[in-house]
Write an enzyme that holds these catalytic residues in place. Structure first.
Site, PDB file in Angstrom:
ATOM      1  N   TYR A 115      19.817  23.064 -20.084  1.00  0.00           N
ATOM      2  CA  TYR A 115      19.645  24.447 -19.658  1.00  0.00           C
ATOM      3  C   TYR A 115      19.100  24.462 -18.239  1.00  0.00           C
ATOM      4  CZ  TYR A 115      17.782  29.228 -19.489  1.00  0.00           C
ATOM      5  OH  TYR A 115      17.499  30.523 -19.132  1.00  0.00           O
ATOM      6  N   ASP A 162      17.164  18.613 -12.294  1.00  0.00           N
ATOM      7  CA  ASP A 162      16.422  19.807 -12.692  1.00  0.00           C
ATOM      8  C   ASP A 162      15.130  19.331 -13.332  1.00  0.00           C
ATOM      9  OD1 ASP A 162      15.337  22.021 -13.892  1.00  0.00           O
ATOM     10  OD2 ASP A 162      17.210  22.734 -14.784  1.00  0.00           O
ATOM     11  N   LYS A 198       7.405  26.087 -13.119  1.00  0.00           N
ATOM     12  CA  LYS A 198       6.338  25.981 -14.100  1.00  0.00           C
ATOM     13  C   LYS A 198       5.055  25.371 -13.549  1.00  0.00           C
ATOM     14  CE  LYS A 198       9.724  25.565 -17.865  1.00  0.00           C
ATOM     15  NZ  LYS A 198       9.713  26.955 -18.321  1.00  0.00           N
TER      16      LYS A 198
END
Length: 341
Positions: free
Chosen positions: A58, A153, A181
């Protein structure tokens, strides 16, 4: 396009010093913005259109990447999303995670049209799935052979698996890295970084447009800066790995004791329990796990005061706040919950 404030410069300095592949950095608002920008930048740099991604990984909810996505898309049984035009999906080529031969086949057919290969270096959105030996190195070699860029990623893995992220852990340098994050200390932020010659194509120094009123906003930058300073000083990664290994092994032993077939994948402070006898190495094997049994396991733990992610396809994360006593208590609850299955 005002000059960056001192806080942004200091945050960028720390990130560039920590990640071996990052020579220049651009702050954005989220991981989705980071991956979206990385794709645009890759297309501009290479002059190509197509993107290779791996099933179950994702990379945010931008149109061009919401194809066979992981995380909530699997949980909902939706491999992509309504509202994503077929034309976008047609530019995305899919390969199974950990399958270099499949990638080689794609590149043999489409390599001269491929701008980039984007990957979670440790998958965290089909549950935790670690890269097999040679997988990340093979990605780098294949991308170099065909002139495509390799994008890591590291929105989940960056500063979580180690001070230098997954790229430091596995010794593979991507062309571009996406972050989020952790570098915001819990507040909204994202970043894209990489080779200077690529990053210089971003506006205002280059022609690839990217802007955002709240990109690199001072509140998120301050929170992230303080978080990274603590991580740099305390370097908790060895202790986090020890605790996660203790938890993972304890769950395996509890499964054997109760006669329940399960597999536990763990890398650093990330882990996932799959209810299956086989090793989980890609999306297909993750999906073959027993989802009903996982649901019962989740509720069994919850009523005992242990809260894990409610989806089979989400990663568990340990933090420095978890003590050995917390792990012992968790393992007691795991054994009891498994007994009910």
């Amino acid at each position: 396009f005002g000059a960056p404030c001192p806080l942004e410069v200091e945050l960028a300095r720390i990130i560039v010093s920590a990640l071996p592949s990052v020579e220049a950095l651009r702050l954005v608002n989220s991981g989705t913005e980071a991956t979206m920008t990385a794709i645009r930048l890759s297309r501009a740099f290479t002059g190509r259109k197509k993107v290779v991604k791996f099933e179950g990984c994702y990379h945010g909810h931008s149109d061009g990447l919401l194809v066979q996505a992981g995380s909530g898309a699997i949980t909902l049984g939706v491999p992509s999303s309504p509202g994503v035009p077929e034309e976008y999906a047609g530019l995305v080529l899919l390969a199974p995670y950990n399958d270099l031969e499949a990638l080689k086949g794609l590149m043999e057919e489409h390599g001269e049209e491929v701008a980039c290969v984007i990957v979670e270096p440790v998958a965290g959105n089909m549950g935790v799935v670690p890269p097999e030996e040679g997988f990340l190195e093979g990605l780098k070699e294949i991308c170099s052979l065909w002139g495509a860029l390799l994008i890591f990623d590291e929105v989940i893995t960056g500063f979580r698996l180690g001070w230098s992220g997954a790229q430091g852990l596995y010794g593979v340098r991507p062309d571009l890295t996406c972050l989020g994050k952790v570098i915001g200390g819990g507040l909204p932020i994202g970043a894209i970084g990489g080779r200077k010659e690529i990053m210089e194509m971003l506006a205002p120094s280059g022609p690839v447009y990217q802007a955002g009123t709240l990109s690199g906003n001072p509140l998120s930058v301050r929170a992230g800066l303080e978080t990274l300073r603590v991580l740099e000083e305390e370097k908790p990664y060895q202790e986090l790995d020890r605790k996660a290994s203790l938890l993972a092994q304890g769950i395996r032993e509890a499964g054997k004791k109760k006669g329940i077939a399960l597999s536990v994948n763990q890398v650093g402070s990330m882990l996932t329990v799959f209810f299956t006898e086989e090793a989980v190495r890609d999306l297909a094997s993750a999906r073959r796990s027993d989802l009903r049994r996982f649901a019962r396991f989740f509720w069994g733990l919850l009523k005992r005061g242990v809260w894990i992610p409610p989806s089979q396809f989400e990663a568990w994360f340990l933090s420095v706040a978890h003590s050995d006593e917390d792990i012992e208590r968790t393992l007691e609850a795991v054994e009891d919950a498994l007994g009910e299955l």
